[in-house]
Design an enzyme around this catalytic site. Structure first.
Site, mmCIF file in Angstrom:
data_model
loop_
_atom_site.group_PDB
_atom_site.id
_atom_site.type_symbol
_atom_site.label_atom_id
_atom_site.label_comp_id
_atom_site.label_asym_id
_atom_site.label_seq_id
_atom_site.Cartn_x
_atom_site.Cartn_y
_atom_site.Cartn_z
ATOM 1 C CE1 TYR A 11 -3.368 -2.867 0.492
ATOM 2 C CE2 TYR A 11 -4.613 -0.818 0.475
ATOM 3 C CZ TYR A 11 -4.563 -2.189 0.353
ATOM 4 O OH TYR A 11 -5.720 -2.883 0.072
ATOM 5 C CG ASP B 145 -7.954 -4.987 0.953
ATOM 6 O OD1 ASP B 145 -8.952 -4.477 1.478
ATOM 7 O OD2 ASP B 145 -7.807 -5.104 -0.284
HETATM 8 C C1 IPM Z 1 -10.650 -1.408 2.741
HETATM 9 C C2 IPM Z 1 -10.801 -0.963 1.312
HETATM 10 C C3 IPM Z 1 -9.672 0.015 1.007
HETATM 11 C C4 IPM Z 1 -8.366 -0.743 1.101
HETATM 12 C C5 IPM Z 1 -9.768 0.785 -0.305
HETATM 13 C C6 IPM Z 1 -11.108 1.456 -0.477
HETATM 14 C C7 IPM Z 1 -8.648 1.785 -0.401
HETATM 15 O O1 IPM Z 1 -10.820 -2.048 0.450
HETATM 16 O O2 IPM Z 1 -10.683 -0.558 3.643
HETATM 17 O O3 IPM Z 1 -10.502 -2.614 2.966
HETATM 18 O O4 IPM Z 1 -7.916 -1.368 0.121
HETATM 19 O O5 IPM Z 1 -7.769 -0.724 2.168
HETATM 20 MG MG MG Z 2 -10.858 -3.919 1.462
#
Ligand code: IPM
Ligand code: MG
Length: 376
Positions: free
Chosen positions: A137, A244
């Site tokens: 990320y 995630d």
């Molecule tokens: C989550 C979402 C987010 C992420 C996106 C919307 C950036 O999928 O909070 O799990 O990938 O972290």
């Molecule tokens: Mg997510």
């Protein structure tokens, strides 16, 4: 003197404003019942605001920084290129405010149907702690020969000892107040460099917590253990991207994205923590009254726990569970009640002091309240 907390509210896009408005009605009720106050400021953010002004997280950051907490709705809209709001707002906030631990409870509540046949609430009560600022990320990568048959894309995953250590230490402390079992979820047989660092840190930090039993599961194996043997897990700590993915699976097991929630915790008190439902902005049902506000209201419960309002947090969670358990379905028109009707019903139970705490295990919100940053 009345306890007072200063909170920023970001309703965002799609169904965000309607579910956040339910959460605020429940917050009013909790304040009356439990004798505290909040000073709330609402900020316009998200697709509509971005299209009108070009502003992303940068623009609002200074006004959010001194709040005690942030209540967030949802963000995303088909009119904005994918990634612009996600990277420019949500990830910016998590990273700039060092919201290091993304805490996602996976609890099957009584009366809520799970797609896993025979699963009972006693067997499904875990917390997934997702590292929230690093890994894939960080957004580092490069493309060579883009648009040609020789295109090459490289995407990096950043893992720092300090970043891993703070989230692992938090997870051990969370486990200490619960069933005392911590599972590391990774892919150490393939992502060897990152995997080794994670394992080393878990082993080292674990020496400070001899009461906590440590377990390890590969992320692919997690995808069958999580639905079939959720009782194996108490606290799971994992990398950002794995977190995630497996928390969406967790959400399905506990009844769907509509009831799943998360706390993005800053662990050193240097910036506010942020509380959000896991669901997206669902533009297709926005304004129809068919969104389930439970995820947003349970985020409020996590926020109250974090602010040290443990009794209010438990009451909000219990009232939400009671109403959820009585719905014929968890989403859409089949819920039988509209979004605001669900919010009002939950608020009434909280206000009247009728929330039945025995509906929810006391092993998360109480622990979160005791891990509040000022007491770390
Ligand atoms: C989550 C979402 C987010 C992420 C996106 C919307 C950036 O999928 O909070 O799990 O990938 O972290
Ligand atoms: Mg997510």
């Amino acid at each position: 003197m009345t306890r007072s907390h200063s909170i920023a509210v970001l309703p965002g896009d799609g169904i965000g404003p309607e579910v956040v408005s339910c959460a605020l009605e429940v917050l009013d009720a909790a304040e009356q019942r439990f004798g505290f106050a909040t000073e709330r400021s609402e900020f316009s953010a998200g697709a509509g605001h971005y299209l009108a002004t070009g502003e992303l997280f940068d623009a609002v950051e200074p006004r959010l920084r001194d709040r005690d907490a942030i209540l967030f709705g949802s963000m995303g809209d088909p009119r904005v290129t994918p990634g612009v709001l996600e990277r420019g707002f949500i990830l910016e906030m998590r990273q700039r405010f060092q919201q290091a631990a993304n805490v996602r409870p996976v609890r099957l509540y009584p009366g809520v149907p799970s797609p896993i046949a025979g699963l009972t609430p006693e067997r499904c009560e875990m917390v997934i702690v997702r590292e929230n600022t690093e890994g894939a990320y960080v957004g580092r990568g490069s493309t060579v020969h883009a648009g040609t048959p020789n295109a090459v894309a490289m995407q990096e995953s950043l893992n720092t000892r300090a970043g891993i250590e703070r989230v692992v230490d938090f997870s051990f402390r969370l486990a200490l107040g619960r069933r005392r079992r911590l599972t590391l979820c990774h892919k150490t047989n393939i992502l060897v460099a990152a995997g080794q660092l994670w394992q080393q840190v878990v082993a080292e930090v674990g020496e400070r917590y001899p009461e906590v039993e440590v377990d390890y599961v590969h992320v692919d194996a997690m995808c069958f253990h999580l639905p079939l043997a959720p009782e194996r897990f108490d606290v799971v700590v994992t990398d950002n991207l794995f977190g995630d993915i497996i928390t969406d699976l967790g959400a399905v097991i506990q009844g769907g994205l509509g009831v799943a929630t998360s706390a993005n915790l800053n662990l050193d008190g240097s910036a506010p923590s942020m509380f959000e439902a896991i669901h997206g902005s669902a533009p297709d049902i926005a304004g129809t009254g068919r969104a389930n506000p439970a995820g947003a209201i349970l985020s409020l419960a996590l926020m109250l726990g974090h602010l040290g309002e443990g009794d209010a947090a438990r009451a909000v969670e219990a009232a939400t569970v009671e109403v959820l358990g009585g719905l014929p379905a968890l989403s859409g028109a089949e819920m039988g009640l509209s979004t605001p009707q669900i919010g009002t019903r939950i608020a009434q139970i909280v206000r009247d002091g009728r929330a039945d705490a025995s509906l929810v295990p006391d092993s998360l919100l109480g622990v979160l309240a005791s891990l509040e940053p000022s007491r770390l």
